[in-house]
Design an enzyme around this catalytic site. Structure first.
Site, short mmCIF file in Angstrom:
data_model
loop_
_atom_site.label_atom_id
_atom_site.label_comp_id
_atom_site.label_asym_id
_atom_site.label_seq_id
_atom_site.Cartn_x
_atom_site.Cartn_y
_atom_site.Cartn_z
N LYS A 122 0.83 -1.20 0.00
CA LYS A 122 0.00 0.00 0.00
C LYS A 122 0.86 1.25 0.00
CE LYS A 122 -1.43 2.19 3.58
NZ LYS A 122 -2.08 2.81 4.75
N ASN A 123 1.91 1.25 0.82
CA ASN A 123 2.75 2.44 0.95
C ASN A 123 3.59 2.71 -0.29
OD1 ASN A 123 1.72 2.93 3.49
ND2 ASN A 123 3.42 1.96 4.57
N ARG A 136 -3.75 10.65 4.83
CA ARG A 136 -2.73 11.68 4.73
C ARG A 136 -1.83 11.50 3.50
NH1 ARG A 136 -0.05 13.67 8.02
NH2 ARG A 136 1.84 14.07 6.86
N PRO A 172 3.76 16.49 10.57
CA PRO A 172 3.59 17.72 9.81
C PRO A 172 4.13 17.60 8.38
CG PRO A 172 5.44 17.92 11.31
CD PRO A 172 4.76 16.62 11.64
N VAL A 173 3.66 18.52 7.53
CA VAL A 173 4.08 18.53 6.13
C VAL A 173 5.08 19.66 5.87
CG1 VAL A 173 1.99 17.41 5.28
CG2 VAL A 173 2.07 19.91 5.48
N ASP A 174 5.71 20.15 6.92
CA ASP A 174 6.62 21.29 6.73
C ASP A 174 7.82 20.94 5.86
OD1 ASP A 174 7.34 19.61 8.87
OD2 ASP A 174 8.59 21.15 9.79
N LEU A 175 8.27 19.68 5.89
CA LEU A 175 9.40 19.30 5.05
C LEU A 175 9.01 19.30 3.57
CD1 LEU A 175 11.05 16.42 7.11
CD2 LEU A 175 11.59 18.86 7.12
N ASP A 206 5.73 0.83 11.54
CA ASP A 206 4.45 0.22 11.19
C ASP A 206 4.32 -1.23 11.66
OD1 ASP A 206 3.37 2.47 10.08
OD2 ASP A 206 3.68 1.88 8.00
N ILE A 215 9.69 7.27 15.94
CA ILE A 215 9.22 7.91 14.71
C ILE A 215 8.01 8.81 14.96
CG2 ILE A 215 8.52 7.53 12.32
CD1 ILE A 215 11.32 6.49 12.96
#
Length: 430
Positions: free
Chosen positions: A22-23, A101, A131-134, A315, A337
């Site tokens: 999936k990933n 996400r 977060p999506v800051d990267l 995971d 993580i």
């Protein structure tokens, strides 16, 4: 709302086909936004998250055609053909992105091909802020103008993106994938330093290469991408799901059974195999997959710390905790993580587990037995850890909120039942 009922105490013996990851599938699907030519993905798992991404892509103008295996059996992945002749919308709406996400992975491709994107801030499992800051910082380095307005990432690069050297302060799979895709259509060269090395990132890079991208350093923490004016179509087989393989390896371990994991490779789960071997589990690679069985005697408690690849994957942390609940001695499990990823602990304790949590670590003291109980899933991996516990528990376990499972495990009940588990899905009334 569906439930899963498990009657524990049966060793699992048989074979389980491992589905496509999936990933890996989700970012691979997003690559269709980079080209007007058809992209065909094989070994495609049948999951809720895949359907969500397909719906999101369709509203961007992607023609999505799914062709599953004719016999419909678990493990036989289908094909998905995606064609994006024209992008009709550059907005990824909240009502779709909030479900998963990974939807934020359309940001880089949309911006690279169209020069603009409006993407809702993502949702998904409640296992930390993630977060999506990267993602945003890297795209800004490539020349994009980005603002956060009303819960949306509004990005523009009317003259296109430009190559840049981007050093990640921490390893991020999602940011690596997003910027890798964006860089394939950027002007000049891009270098991603401290990039994620996960097999799913490698799979994405290989597919992009097949589409005509110029990428060096695949499999290392330094990726170099020379931007192209356009990419073409490709046919690509999705790598097998190492998280699914690790989960079923732990099912063999916790029940004292013997399972052959088909269509996967030991190298994909090597960190997991090393830890489980120390706990008393045997792994044997075959021509068709990997055989996992309990060695003589009880499981032994071993310490685990999650790390980016090639370390122990976050995971599989919840599943490993379930295995350690019945091992001899104690195990310290440390999560490095994500925060908030011990939400399965109270549910395991309802089944008789002895677990003490202190900040980012959980001390698991093995108990003689677990007892079946009604439990509730809180996220994808937590839900399957409760399935593992139910497989070995005395009595009956009923798992609620199984929609989490459907996001990441292709027909889990069917695969477990084929190995002798007493497991059934109870459909919601009405």
């Amino acid at each position: 709302m569906d439930r899963i009922r498990i009657r524990g105490g049966r060793p699992l013996i048989g074979t389980i086909p491992i589905s496509g990851a999936k990933n890996a599938a989700l970012p691979l699907m997003a690559t269709t936004l980079l080209t007007d030519q058809p992209l065909t993905l094989t070994n495609m798992p049948r999951l809720v998250d895949i359907a969500t991404m397909a719906t999101l892509l369709a509203q961007h103008g992607v023609d999505v055609h799914r062709n599953d295996h004719p016999n419909g059996k678990a493990g036989f992945g289908g094909e998905m053909r995606l064609t994006t002749a024209n992008i009709t919308s550059t907005t990824a709406p909240y009502e779709l992105v909030r479900r998963m996400r990974a939807s934020v992975l359309v940001l880089g491709p949309l911006l690279a091909r169209c020069g603009r994107a409006r993407v809702s801030l993502p949702g998904g499992c409640a296992i930390g802020t993630r977060p999506v800051d990267l993602h945003i910082g890297g795209l800004r380095q490539m020349g994009a103008s980005i603002d956060l307005v009303g819960g949306y990432i509004e990005a523009e690069a009317p003259k296109g993106l430009s190559g840049a050297t981007i050093v990640f302060p921490m390893v991020s799979v999602g940011a690596t994938e997003n910027l890798l895709m964006a860089a394939t259509l950027a002007r000049g060269d891009t270098e991603l330093v401290n990039a994620a090395r996960e097999p799913e990132v490698v799979d994405l890079a290989r597919c992009l290469q097949a589409m005509g991208a110029d990428i060096e350093g695949i499999g290392t923490d330094r990726l170099r991408i020379r931007g192209r004016d356009r990419l073409g179509g490709a046919r690509h087989a999705i790598v097998s799901d190492r998280i699914e393989a690790g989960t079923y390896a732990m099912a063999a371990a916790i029940t004292g059974g013997r399972i052959e994991l088909l269509d996967t490779r030991l190298e994909l789960i090597l960190a997991v195999a090393k830890i489980l071997t120390n706990a008393g589990v045997e792994f044997t690679e075959t021509a068709t997959g990997v055989v996992v069985s309990r060695a003589n005697g009880a499981l032994i408690g071993v310490d685990v710390m999650t790390e980016p690849f090639p370390g122990f994957p976050t995971d599989l942390q919840a599943q490993m905790m379930a295995v350690m609940c019945t091992a001899q001695g104690a195990a310290m499990i440390t999560e490095t993580i994500f925060e908030n990823r011990f939400m399965h602990v109270p549910e395991l304790m309802r089944m008789g587990a002895n677990i003490t949590v202190h900040q980012a670590s959980a001390l698991v003291r093995g108990v003689g037995r677990l007892t079946g109980a009604p439990v509730m899933a809180t996220d994808l991996r937590a839900s399957v850890s409760l399935v593992l516990a139910g497989l070995v528990a005395e009595g009956t376990t009923e798992l609620n909120r199984v929609y989490h499972l459907d996001r990441g495990y292709d027909r889990l009940e069917e695969k477990l039942a084929a190995c002798g588990a007493s497991v059934e899905r109870i459909k919601a009334e009405g």
